[in-house]
Design an enzyme around this catalytic site. Sequence first.
Site, PDB file in Angstrom:
ATOM      1  N   GLY A  47       0.831  -1.212   0.000  1.00 15.23           N
ATOM      2  CA  GLY A  47       0.000   0.000   0.000  1.00 15.23           C
ATOM      3  C   GLY A  47       0.859   1.253   0.000  1.00 15.23           C
ATOM      4  O   GLY A  47       1.839   1.333   0.741  1.00 15.23           O
ATOM      5  N   ARG A  78       1.041  -4.932  -6.022  1.00 15.02           N
ATOM      6  CA  ARG A  78       1.052  -6.156  -5.217  1.00 15.02           C
ATOM      7  C   ARG A  78       1.423  -7.264  -6.201  1.00 15.02           C
ATOM      8  O   ARG A  78       0.596  -7.713  -6.985  1.00 15.02           O
ATOM      9  CB  ARG A  78      -0.308  -6.382  -4.555  1.00 15.02           C
ATOM     10  CG  ARG A  78      -0.559  -5.303  -3.495  1.00 15.02           C
ATOM     11  CD  ARG A  78      -1.442  -5.779  -2.372  1.00 15.02           C
ATOM     12  NE  ARG A  78      -1.177  -5.015  -1.155  1.00 15.02           N
ATOM     13  CZ  ARG A  78      -1.815  -3.887  -0.801  1.00 15.02           C
ATOM     14  NH1 ARG A  78      -2.756  -3.407  -1.565  1.00 15.02           N
ATOM     15  NH2 ARG A  78      -1.501  -3.262   0.314  1.00 15.02           N
ATOM     16  N   ASP A  81       5.038  -5.108   5.981  1.00 15.61           N
ATOM     17  CA  ASP A  81       5.389  -6.453   6.356  1.00 15.61           C
ATOM     18  C   ASP A  81       5.660  -7.401   5.159  1.00 15.61           C
ATOM     19  O   ASP A  81       6.666  -8.109   5.119  1.00 15.61           O
ATOM     20  CB  ASP A  81       4.173  -6.922   7.190  1.00 15.61           C
ATOM     21  CG  ASP A  81       4.286  -8.315   7.649  1.00 15.61           C
ATOM     22  OD1 ASP A  81       5.341  -8.638   8.166  1.00 15.61           O
ATOM     23  OD2 ASP A  81       3.301  -9.069   7.485  1.00 15.61           O
ATOM     24  N   THR A  98       4.240   2.717   5.561  1.00 20.12           N
ATOM     25  CA  THR A  98       2.833   2.303   5.623  1.00 20.12           C
ATOM     26  C   THR A  98       2.083   3.244   6.564  1.00 20.12           C
ATOM     27  O   THR A  98       2.610   3.598   7.616  1.00 20.12           O
ATOM     28  CB  THR A  98       2.679   0.838   6.114  1.00 20.12           C
ATOM     29  OG1 THR A  98       1.327   0.639   6.561  1.00 20.12           O
ATOM     30  CG2 THR A  98       3.599   0.505   7.285  1.00 20.12           C
ATOM     31  N   ASP A 128      -0.381   2.508   8.296  1.00 15.93           N
ATOM     32  CA  ASP A 128      -1.032   1.771   9.388  1.00 15.93           C
ATOM     33  C   ASP A 128      -0.271   1.790  10.713  1.00 15.93           C
ATOM     34  O   ASP A 128      -0.838   1.491  11.752  1.00 15.93           O
ATOM     35  CB  ASP A 128      -1.250   0.308   8.971  1.00 15.93           C
ATOM     36  CG  ASP A 128      -2.031   0.196   7.679  1.00 15.93           C
ATOM     37  OD1 ASP A 128      -2.880   1.066   7.430  1.00 15.93           O
ATOM     38  OD2 ASP A 128      -1.780  -0.748   6.904  1.00 15.93           O
ATOM     39  N   ASP A 185       1.814  -0.367  11.661  1.00 17.90           N
ATOM     40  CA  ASP A 185       1.680  -1.728  12.187  1.00 17.90           C
ATOM     41  C   ASP A 185       2.981  -2.528  12.150  1.00 17.90           C
ATOM     42  O   ASP A 185       2.972  -3.747  12.126  1.00 17.90           O
ATOM     43  CB  ASP A 185       0.553  -2.476  11.459  1.00 17.90           C
ATOM     44  CG  ASP A 185       0.798  -2.580   9.959  1.00 17.90           C
ATOM     45  OD1 ASP A 185       1.756  -1.961   9.460  1.00 17.90           O
ATOM     46  OD2 ASP A 185       0.020  -3.272   9.280  1.00 17.90           O
ATOM     47  N   ARG A 194      -5.716  -1.139   8.800  1.00 15.76           N
ATOM     48  CA  ARG A 194      -5.732  -2.621   8.782  1.00 15.76           C
ATOM     49  C   ARG A 194      -6.022  -3.162  10.174  1.00 15.76           C
ATOM     50  O   ARG A 194      -6.992  -2.749  10.798  1.00 15.76           O
ATOM     51  CB  ARG A 194      -4.427  -3.155   8.204  1.00 15.76           C
ATOM     52  CG  ARG A 194      -4.435  -3.081   6.689  1.00 15.76           C
ATOM     53  CD  ARG A 194      -3.115  -3.363   6.101  1.00 15.76           C
ATOM     54  NE  ARG A 194      -2.907  -4.766   5.799  1.00 15.76           N
ATOM     55  CZ  ARG A 194      -1.821  -5.232   5.200  1.00 15.76           C
ATOM     56  NH1 ARG A 194      -0.859  -4.400   4.856  1.00 15.76           N
ATOM     57  NH2 ARG A 194      -1.692  -6.501   4.947  1.00 15.76           N
TER      58      ARG A 194
HETATM   59  P1  ADP Z   1       2.914  -4.560   2.554  1.00 17.11           P
HETATM   60  O1  ADP Z   1       4.357  -4.533   2.184  1.00 17.11           O
HETATM   61  O2  ADP Z   1       2.307  -3.204   2.665  1.00 17.11           O
HETATM   62  O3  ADP Z   1       2.641  -5.452   3.747  1.00 17.11           O
HETATM   63  P2  ADP Z   1       1.923  -6.677   0.793  1.00 17.11           P
HETATM   64  O4  ADP Z   1       1.680  -7.663   1.874  1.00 17.11           O
HETATM   65  O5  ADP Z   1       0.909  -6.574  -0.296  1.00 17.11           O
HETATM   66  O6  ADP Z   1       2.103  -5.185   1.325  1.00 17.11           O
HETATM   67  O7  ADP Z   1       3.346  -7.041   0.147  1.00 17.11           O
HETATM   68  C1  ADP Z   1       3.892  -6.241  -0.856  1.00 17.11           C
HETATM   69  C2  ADP Z   1       4.623  -7.091  -1.865  1.00 17.11           C
HETATM   70  O8  ADP Z   1       5.726  -7.754  -1.233  1.00 17.11           O
HETATM   71  C3  ADP Z   1       3.824  -8.239  -2.469  1.00 17.11           C
HETATM   72  O9  ADP Z   1       3.011  -7.819  -3.534  1.00 17.11           O
HETATM   73  C4  ADP Z   1       4.920  -9.159  -2.953  1.00 17.11           C
HETATM   74  O10 ADP Z   1       5.482  -8.701  -4.167  1.00 17.11           O
HETATM   75  C5  ADP Z   1       5.953  -9.022  -1.848  1.00 17.11           C
HETATM   76  N1  ADP Z   1       5.755 -10.087  -0.857  1.00 17.11           N
HETATM   77  C6  ADP Z   1       4.765 -10.199   0.060  1.00 17.11           C
HETATM   78  N2  ADP Z   1       4.881 -11.338   0.780  1.00 17.11           N
HETATM   79  C7  ADP Z   1       5.975 -11.969   0.305  1.00 17.11           C
HETATM   80  C8  ADP Z   1       6.625 -13.209   0.611  1.00 17.11           C
HETATM   81  N3  ADP Z   1       6.170 -14.030   1.564  1.00 17.11           N
HETATM   82  N4  ADP Z   1       7.736 -13.518  -0.091  1.00 17.11           N
HETATM   83  C9  ADP Z   1       8.196 -12.684  -1.055  1.00 17.11           C
HETATM   84  N5  ADP Z   1       7.625 -11.532  -1.403  1.00 17.11           N
HETATM   85  C10 ADP Z   1       6.537 -11.172  -0.746  1.00 17.11           C
END
Ligand code: ADP
Length: 366
Positions: A15, A76, A107, A129, A131, A133, A175
């Site tokens: 995000g 994403r 995260d 972020t 959030d 969080d 979130r």
């Molecule tokens: P945030 O970083 O805000 O938590 P997301 O959870 O959507 O947002 O994660 C952002 C991007 O990070 C994902 O679209 C993906 O490309 C990468 N990502 C997320 N989880 C994993 C994972 N377990 N292993 C590798 N890349 C990941």
Amino acid sequence: MSAKFRKICVLTSGGDAPGMNAAVRAVTRAANARGVQVMGSLGGYRGMIHDEFVELTNRAVSNKIQLSGTFIYSDRCLEFKEEAGMQKAIANLKKHEIDGVVAIGGDGTFRGATDLSQRGIPTIGIPGTIDNDITASDNTIGFDTAMQTVVDNVDRLHDTCESHARCNVVEVMGRGAGDITLNTAIATGAVAAVIPECDFDEEACINKIIRLRREGKRSFLIIVSEAFPEVGPALTKKITEVTRELSEKENNDKLWVESKFCRMAHIVRGGSPTLSDRLLATKMGVRAVDELFAGNSDIIVVEREGKITTCGILWSQILDRMYKGTLKEGMTDSLSADEIKEMEKFIEEKKAGFKTTYAMFNELAN
Ligand code: ADP
């Protein structure tokens, strides 16, 4: 400085958050100042997989510090979670002779950063972020701006509530974390806040509104965390109905508190970053470059008690899971008993702080 760095890559992922551009600018200028070239991966990890990079010169990041969103885009990218996608990304990094990565996000973004680190690409994370969080950091980039945006908008709702003697129930982002909700409830003079960290008593809330209305209070604001998407609309309806029935029963139309629901949604994520977020983004961006060039990897930059510092991504993830109560068996095996104790103490203090703030809010929300 480690001599091996010639070119690094910066990306924004997950995000978007106000201040991400200020962080990209800081990373770019700090690296360029140390003679290292910077590429931006367009759309987070997606750009690495699809070979979509832009060179970030000092001029390319001009006029960006005040802008919201992320000018190198976010995405994403599910493909990056698969080994094949990650290998494509690594091949493209090698093709462009990129020796290190700074990943700005939350995260999920940090999980990707660990995956890159473990496959030989030194990677540093920056918490971007709204959030707030990331348990290991007191503040995340975008959090302050998001709160200010909520306050600015809720103040407008407050105006019209006061004119018409109404209630506005406002759902805000965050979130699973109630940080934005609780802080903005305090700052807008709301009568209630619904957050995941503390219990909410709906009946007591409605009784309070009735009591305050009898005292002559006209405007009522309730801030609800997006973690409870059903609560806002239902609470709005209930306040309207209960107070209408009461006003009919007592033949006193002043007791009717008509209520409106407002879901602020992505409005909370936009807007020019505040001074605090620009500063935080700048300090974190420079620190990330320093850490990378000092030979570190698989860590994130955090703010703790006003100071910029770092912690391991695994440490941060374990702390997050401890905080949320989602630890899986074996996750703490790599930690010593002392480290676990230190984490538990940290979490206990954070939770206690939240409860104290919530109690203070409720005491004044009268
Ligand atoms: P945030 O970083 O805000 O938590 P997301 O959870 O959507 O947002 O994660 C952002 C991007 O990070 C994902 O679209 C993906 O490309 C990468 N990502 C997320 N989880 C994993 C994972 N377990 N292993 C590798 N890349 C990941």
